[in-house]
Design a protein around this motif. Structure first.
Motif, PDB file in Angstrom:
ATOM      1  N   VAL A 469      23.620  74.190  18.941  1.00 24.33           N
ATOM      2  CA  VAL A 469      24.311  73.378  17.710  1.00 24.33           C
ATOM      3  C   VAL A 469      24.620  71.797  17.858  1.00 24.33           C
ATOM      4  O   VAL A 469      24.939  71.365  16.437  1.00 24.33           O
ATOM      5  CB  VAL A 469      26.041  74.569  16.853  1.00 24.33           C
ATOM      6  N   HIS A 470      24.990  71.414  18.667  1.00 25.44           N
ATOM      7  CA  HIS A 470      24.264  70.074  18.709  1.00 25.44           C
ATOM      8  C   HIS A 470      23.110  69.019  19.093  1.00 25.44           C
ATOM      9  O   HIS A 470      23.829  68.264  19.262  1.00 25.44           O
ATOM     10  CB  HIS A 470      25.321  69.598  19.972  1.00 25.44           C
ATOM     11  N   HIS A 471      22.586  70.142  19.790  1.00 28.73           N
ATOM     12  CA  HIS A 471      21.783  69.251  19.894  1.00 28.73           C
ATOM     13  C   HIS A 471      20.901  68.143  19.095  1.00 28.73           C
ATOM     14  O   HIS A 471      20.498  68.680  18.049  1.00 28.73           O
ATOM     15  CB  HIS A 471      19.778  70.393  20.318  1.00 28.73           C
ATOM     16  N   GLY A 472      20.254  67.332  19.196  1.00 31.38           N
ATOM     17  CA  GLY A 472      19.779  66.386  18.234  1.00 31.38           C
ATOM     18  C   GLY A 472      18.498  65.623  17.497  1.00 31.38           C
ATOM     19  O   GLY A 472      17.927  65.044  18.712  1.00 31.38           O
ATOM     20  N   PHE A 473      17.484  66.623  17.625  1.00 31.18           N
ATOM     21  CA  PHE A 473      16.335  66.671  17.112  1.00 31.18           C
ATOM     22  C   PHE A 473      15.676  66.591  16.354  1.00 31.18           C
ATOM     23  O   PHE A 473      14.474  67.104  15.852  1.00 31.18           O
ATOM     24  CB  PHE A 473      15.569  68.298  18.439  1.00 31.18           C
ATOM     25  N   LEU A 474      16.366  65.909  15.139  1.00 31.72           N
ATOM     26  CA  LEU A 474      15.576  65.698  13.425  1.00 31.72           C
ATOM     27  C   LEU A 474      15.203  64.747  13.213  1.00 31.72           C
ATOM     28  O   LEU A 474      15.942  64.491  12.268  1.00 31.72           O
ATOM     29  CB  LEU A 474      16.404  67.067  12.794  1.00 31.72           C
ATOM     30  N   ASP A 475      16.459  64.025  13.691  1.00 26.40           N
ATOM     31  CA  ASP A 475      17.069  62.302  13.363  1.00 26.40           C
ATOM     32  C   ASP A 475      15.387  61.607  12.354  1.00 26.40           C
ATOM     33  O   ASP A 475      15.416  60.999  12.120  1.00 26.40           O
ATOM     34  CB  ASP A 475      17.144  61.437  14.089  1.00 26.40           C
ATOM     35  N   VAL A 476      14.479  61.924  13.853  1.00 24.84           N
ATOM     36  CA  VAL A 476      13.374  60.794  13.627  1.00 24.84           C
ATOM     37  C   VAL A 476      12.283  61.445  12.215  1.00 24.84           C
ATOM     38  O   VAL A 476      12.003  60.791  11.663  1.00 24.84           O
ATOM     39  CB  VAL A 476      12.189  60.865  14.770  1.00 24.84           C
ATOM     40  N   SER A 477      12.142  62.527  12.449  1.00 24.83           N
ATOM     41  CA  SER A 477      11.992  63.412  11.209  1.00 24.83           C
ATOM     42  C   SER A 477      12.641  63.314  10.035  1.00 24.83           C
ATOM     43  O   SER A 477      11.834  62.853   9.029  1.00 24.83           O
ATOM     44  CB  SER A 477      11.003  65.092  11.595  1.00 24.83           C
ATOM     45  N   LEU A 478      13.445  63.381   9.886  1.00 31.80           N
ATOM     46  CA  LEU A 478      14.633  62.836   8.942  1.00 31.80           C
ATOM     47  C   LEU A 478      14.268  62.138   7.998  1.00 31.80           C
ATOM     48  O   LEU A 478      14.325  61.702   6.901  1.00 31.80           O
ATOM     49  CB  LEU A 478      15.518  63.213   8.884  1.00 31.80           C
ATOM     50  N   PHE A 479      14.735  60.677   8.804  1.00 30.31           N
ATOM     51  CA  PHE A 479      15.263  59.677   8.350  1.00 30.31           C
ATOM     52  C   PHE A 479      13.864  58.491   8.649  1.00 30.31           C
ATOM     53  O   PHE A 479      13.731  57.506   7.657  1.00 30.31           O
ATOM     54  CB  PHE A 479      16.101  58.607   9.393  1.00 30.31           C
ATOM     55  N   ARG A 480      12.488  59.277   9.563  1.00 26.70           N
ATOM     56  CA  ARG A 480      11.612  58.105   9.405  1.00 26.70           C
ATOM     57  C   ARG A 480      10.869  58.161   7.693  1.00 26.70           C
ATOM     58  O   ARG A 480       9.783  57.400   7.662  1.00 26.70           O
ATOM     59  CB  ARG A 480      10.157  58.818  10.426  1.00 26.70           C
ATOM     60  N   GLY A 481      11.084  59.229   7.462  1.00 28.57           N
ATOM     61  CA  GLY A 481      10.271  59.085   5.492  1.00 28.57           C
ATOM     62  C   GLY A 481      11.124  58.471   4.521  1.00 28.57           C
ATOM     63  O   GLY A 481      10.194  57.910   4.282  1.00 28.57           O
ATOM     64  N   LEU A 482      11.847  57.410   4.803  1.00 30.12           N
ATOM     65  CA  LEU A 482      13.274  57.087   4.306  1.00 30.12           C
ATOM     66  C   LEU A 482      12.295  55.655   3.922  1.00 30.12           C
ATOM     67  O   LEU A 482      12.156  54.438   5.214  1.00 30.12           O
ATOM     68  CB  LEU A 482      14.311  57.232   4.519  1.00 30.12           C
ATOM     69  N   PRO A 483      11.485  55.291   2.751  1.00 32.95           N
ATOM     70  CA  PRO A 483      10.950  53.882   2.230  1.00 32.95           C
ATOM     71  C   PRO A 483      11.667  52.422   2.985  1.00 32.95           C
ATOM     72  O   PRO A 483      13.425  52.389   2.866  1.00 32.95           O
ATOM     73  CB  PRO A 483      10.917  53.836   1.522  1.00 32.95           C
ATOM     74  N   GLY A 484      11.053  51.878   4.243  1.00 36.46           N
ATOM     75  CA  GLY A 484      12.144  50.702   4.708  1.00 36.46           C
ATOM     76  C   GLY A 484      13.003  51.050   5.723  1.00 36.46           C
ATOM     77  O   GLY A 484      12.687  50.290   6.634  1.00 36.46           O
ATOM     78  N   ALA A 485      13.668  52.123   6.593  1.00 38.33           N
ATOM     79  CA  ALA A 485      13.862  52.700   7.335  1.00 38.33           C
ATOM     80  C   ALA A 485      13.327  52.353   9.310  1.00 38.33           C
ATOM     81  O   ALA A 485      12.102  52.275   8.807  1.00 38.33           O
ATOM     82  CB  ALA A 485      14.448  53.897   7.476  1.00 38.33           C
ATOM     83  N   VAL A 486      14.072  51.953   8.947  1.00 40.49           N
ATOM     84  CA  VAL A 486      13.385  50.930  10.509  1.00 40.49           C
ATOM     85  C   VAL A 486      14.017  52.089  12.428  1.00 40.49           C
ATOM     86  O   VAL A 486      15.388  52.608  11.836  1.00 40.49           O
ATOM     87  CB  VAL A 486      13.777  49.761  11.356  1.00 40.49           C
ATOM     88  N   LEU A 487      13.836  52.647  12.822  1.00 35.88           N
ATOM     89  CA  LEU A 487      13.590  53.879  13.641  1.00 35.88           C
ATOM     90  C   LEU A 487      13.483  53.566  15.149  1.00 35.88           C
ATOM     91  O   LEU A 487      12.421  52.987  15.241  1.00 35.88           O
ATOM     92  CB  LEU A 487      13.286  55.093  13.355  1.00 35.88           C
ATOM     93  N   LEU A 488      14.892  53.014  16.065  1.00 30.93           N
ATOM     94  CA  LEU A 488      14.368  52.522  17.060  1.00 30.93           C
ATOM     95  C   LEU A 488      15.283  53.784  18.157  1.00 30.93           C
ATOM     96  O   LEU A 488      16.105  54.615  17.801  1.00 30.93           O
ATOM     97  CB  LEU A 488      15.926  50.915  17.163  1.00 30.93           C
TER      98      LEU A 488
END
Length: 682
Positions: A469-488
């Motif tokens: 319920v708490h593993h964080g395994f989707l943040d890259v795949s979710l937010f990478r598609g947002l135009p202009g977003a920067v992922l670090l």
């Protein structure tokens, strides 16, 4: 005289409660509290929330039959008592460990658990769904959806706690529940707390609503009067006089105590508040409420951490503590000694927590507080997790510049958008798994507007004992598609400090930073690191020789798996290979120049990340390589497999996923062996 046999046994079942007297149940309540305290002291876990719901959970299981009826939880970390009442005492010694009792409801563990619950706000809506589904299954409605009979069959109860009632989804669920024409019970466990101190107008409202002894007296006298009247007991299948009076006269009775409860406007009959630690009164109230065929909200006042002095005094600190022990403080000795039962009873002891090293959360708090000291335009935001995200420490240094919204991530994201539009530089500290709940706001109000909201995601990757319920395994795949977003991602504390500096200075778009629930290296390999430059990786371990100045293989690691890869490189070098290791730093944009240099020269590239394979950092590398016309056959990806991981240590979870040093080294050697074989064949 021998001590009586314990009532808390491995085969305890809710039916046993119905054979107990109230004094026996009170004895069992104390045994349950002591069992939970002892186990959390040994292993860590959610302590204060569970100590507060002992009597309430017991009363629910005594009055309802949840083999047939439905019990659902909101913020499932208050489920330990429920689990001990349903025969899981034998699993308690391995709480939040592999093969032991999960810290949240888990259907795979027991049929008594209906949903795996770890996020706030879900309980009421899923309970409404089960109520509607049960009615359809029972033939209550015809094919056209019209009601054809009085609702009957399964009762439904949902236990809502830790201020999750303020979550937007909870209010949507209440709105839907108010339209039901059948039994539906929402138990509002009002402990005056969220995970931290509750925030907002609703919290202020509940804080002023007190348990009324007069209300209890009126109810008892009314019931006694009705029981003496003909028709006081309901006939089979028909509402009795008491239920009719509840429906027709509830406003009158409540008016004797205070003005109407706010949730009446959601179509609920609102009762209480009642004392959530008075077993006999809880049982009496629930037995009456169970017969009411309309939506009811029962407001129950409890004490978070009940029965453990330290938790009652500091429920936030003891919400989910790590392992700890009680040590004696009398006698003037400097040597800690375990406290005796008499010393505990006399409060002659103190809590000593296990030392685990400096956490990424603490490193983030220090780095952000330093940034805020240098930049007065920075404001920090959390959604009810000031301690879990480190912002409680930040607030001590900058008390006017830390905002806690309560358990409502969507609102927190929009709050940040509004502040960014006004020229403020907001940092939203949130767990990776909870950031998903604000995706629509990051899409519409942040990215679409081109606003520089800075999202700092703790608990990225595997989280250990909290499980799936708490593993964080989707943040890259979710937010990478947002135009202009920067992922670090930050690989260690110096890189975390550098990443926050980069984010603070970037006003062009949203930025998303991830880091794990883990300790930082005591002595990082690079005490000072180069500044973050948009879309540039950092070479942390060059090849020591290689062919024509090139490494045999390049490992591109995203986040703290850089440390596992560093150990893997030592294994490869022992076998005579010349690898290079890069800290990728960015999942968007990836370092295209580096890919051209490596893949264009025929160097195999192994990507490593503690994130899902689909849509993650490795996928971004493959997409960039393909767009540049580079040979994607030279790329291999290691990431979290598509499987739910249960409670275990984070290191064990990484090992099971093939992200430990030995597995990384084996994957690299396999790539090199394949490369050698292809060269021989050609």
């Amino acid at each position: 005289m021998p001590d009586p046999a314990p009532l808390l046994t491995p085969d305890l079942a809710p039916a046993d409660l119905r054979r107990m007297t109230v004094p026996q149940m009170e004895t069992l309540a104390e045994e349950i509290r002591q069992a939970i305290i002892a186990q959390v002291m040994a292993s860590g876990g959610h302590l204060a929330p569970n100590l507060g719901v002992v009597e309430l959970t017991m009363a629910l299981h005594r009055v309802f039959d949840f083999r047939h009826d439905r019990l659902l939880f909101d913020v499932g970390h208050q489920c330990y008592v429920h689990k001990l009442l349903t025969g899981r005492l034998g699993m308690l010694p391995k709480l939040r460990q592999k093969g032991g009792m999960a810290g949240f409801p888990e259907p795979g563990e027991s049929p008594w658990d209906l949903f795996a619950v770890g996020h706030a706000g879900t309980g009421i809506s899923t309970a409404v769904g089960m109520a509607v589904g049960d009615d359809f299954e029972a033939g209550v409605r015809g094919r056209d959806g019209a009601e054809t009979a009085e609702p009957h069959g399964r009762k439904v109860a949902v236990l809502v706690g830790d201020a999750s009632i303020v979550n937007g989804v909870s209010l949507e669920g209440l709105n839907a529940a108010g339209t039901l024409k059948r039994q539906f019970l929402t138990v509002l466990n009002d402990n005056g707390m969220s995970i931290a101190h509750p925030q907002g107008a609703l919290a202020n409202y509940f804080d002023h609503v007190r348990v009324s002894r007069r209300y209890r007296g009126i109810k008892r006298r009314a019931k006694g009067f009705i029981d003496r009247l003909p028709g006081g007991e309901p006939a089979p299948g028909k509402p009795g006089l008491i239920e009719d009076l509840y429906q027709r006269g509830s406003d009158v009775m409540k008016a004797l105590v205070r003005r109407g409860h706010m949730f009446e406007h959601f179509g609920h009959l609102c009762l209480g508040p009642v004392d959530g630690h008075d077993l006999s009164w809880l049982i009496e109230v629930l037995e009456e409420v169970r017969l009411i065929n309309r939506p009811v909200l029962l407001h129950v006042k409890t004490t978070k951490g009940k029965g453990f002095r330290e938790a009652e005094g500091d429920a936030t600190r003891f919400h989910s503590p790590a392992a700890f022990r009680l040590v004696a403080v009398e006698g003037g000795s400097d040597i800690p000694r375990p406290a005796t039962p008499s010393q505990v009873a006399m409060n002659a002891c103190r809590v000593e927590h296990a030392k685990k090293g400096r956490s990424f959360t603490a490193a983030f708090a220090d780095a952000l507080a330093d940034r805020m000291a240098a930049d007065p335009s920075i404001v920090a935001v959390t959604a009810a997790m000031p301690d879990g995200t480190g912002l409680a420490e930040v607030a001590r240094r900058h008390p006017q510049r830390v905002i806690d919204t309560g358990i409502c991530e969507s609102h927190a994201a929009d709050l940040c958008a509004g502040m960014a539009k006004s020229g403020v530089r907001p940092f939203f500290a949130v767990y990776s798994t909870f950031s998903q709940r604000a995706f629509d706001q990051f899409f519409q109000e942040v990215s679409l507007q081109g606003l520089a909201v800075r999202v700092c995601m703790d608990r990225a990757g595997y989280v250990g004992g909290d499980g799936a319920v708490h593993h964080g395994f989707l943040d890259v795949s979710l937010f990478r598609g947002l135009p202009g977003a920067v992922l670090l991602a930050a690989s260690d504390e110096p890189n975390l400090v550098a990443a926050l500096r980069f984010m603070a200075d970037r006003d062009e778009s949203a930025t998303f930073l991830r880091y794990p629930r883990d300790t930082v290296a005591e002595q990082p390999a690079q005490a000072s690191v180069p500044p973050f430059v948009l879309g540039r990786a950092n070479l942390v371990s060059p090849a020591r020789g290689g062919h024509a100045g090139r490494p045999e293989i390049a490992v591109l690691a995203y986040g703290t798996v850089v440390q596992q890869c560093r150990s893997a490189l030592a294994v490869l070098r022992e076998h005579g290979h010349e690898p290079a290791l890069y800290d990728a730093r960015f999942a968007k944009p990836v370092d295209v120049d580096l890919l051209r240099e490596l893949l264009g020269s025929g160097v195999p590239v192994l990507t490593v990340e503690d994130h899902a394979l689909a849509g993650g950092f490795g996928a971004a590398v493959l997409e960039a390589a393909h767009a540049e016309g580079l040979d994607t056959r030279l790329v291999k990806r290691l990431a979290m497999p598509e499987a739910w991981a249960g409670p275990d240590s984070r290191d064990a979870q990484l090992g099971d996923a093939g992200l430990d040093p030995a597995s990384i080294a084996e994957a690299a050697r396999g790539m090199l062996a394949k490369r050698t074989h292809e060269s021989v064949q050609s």
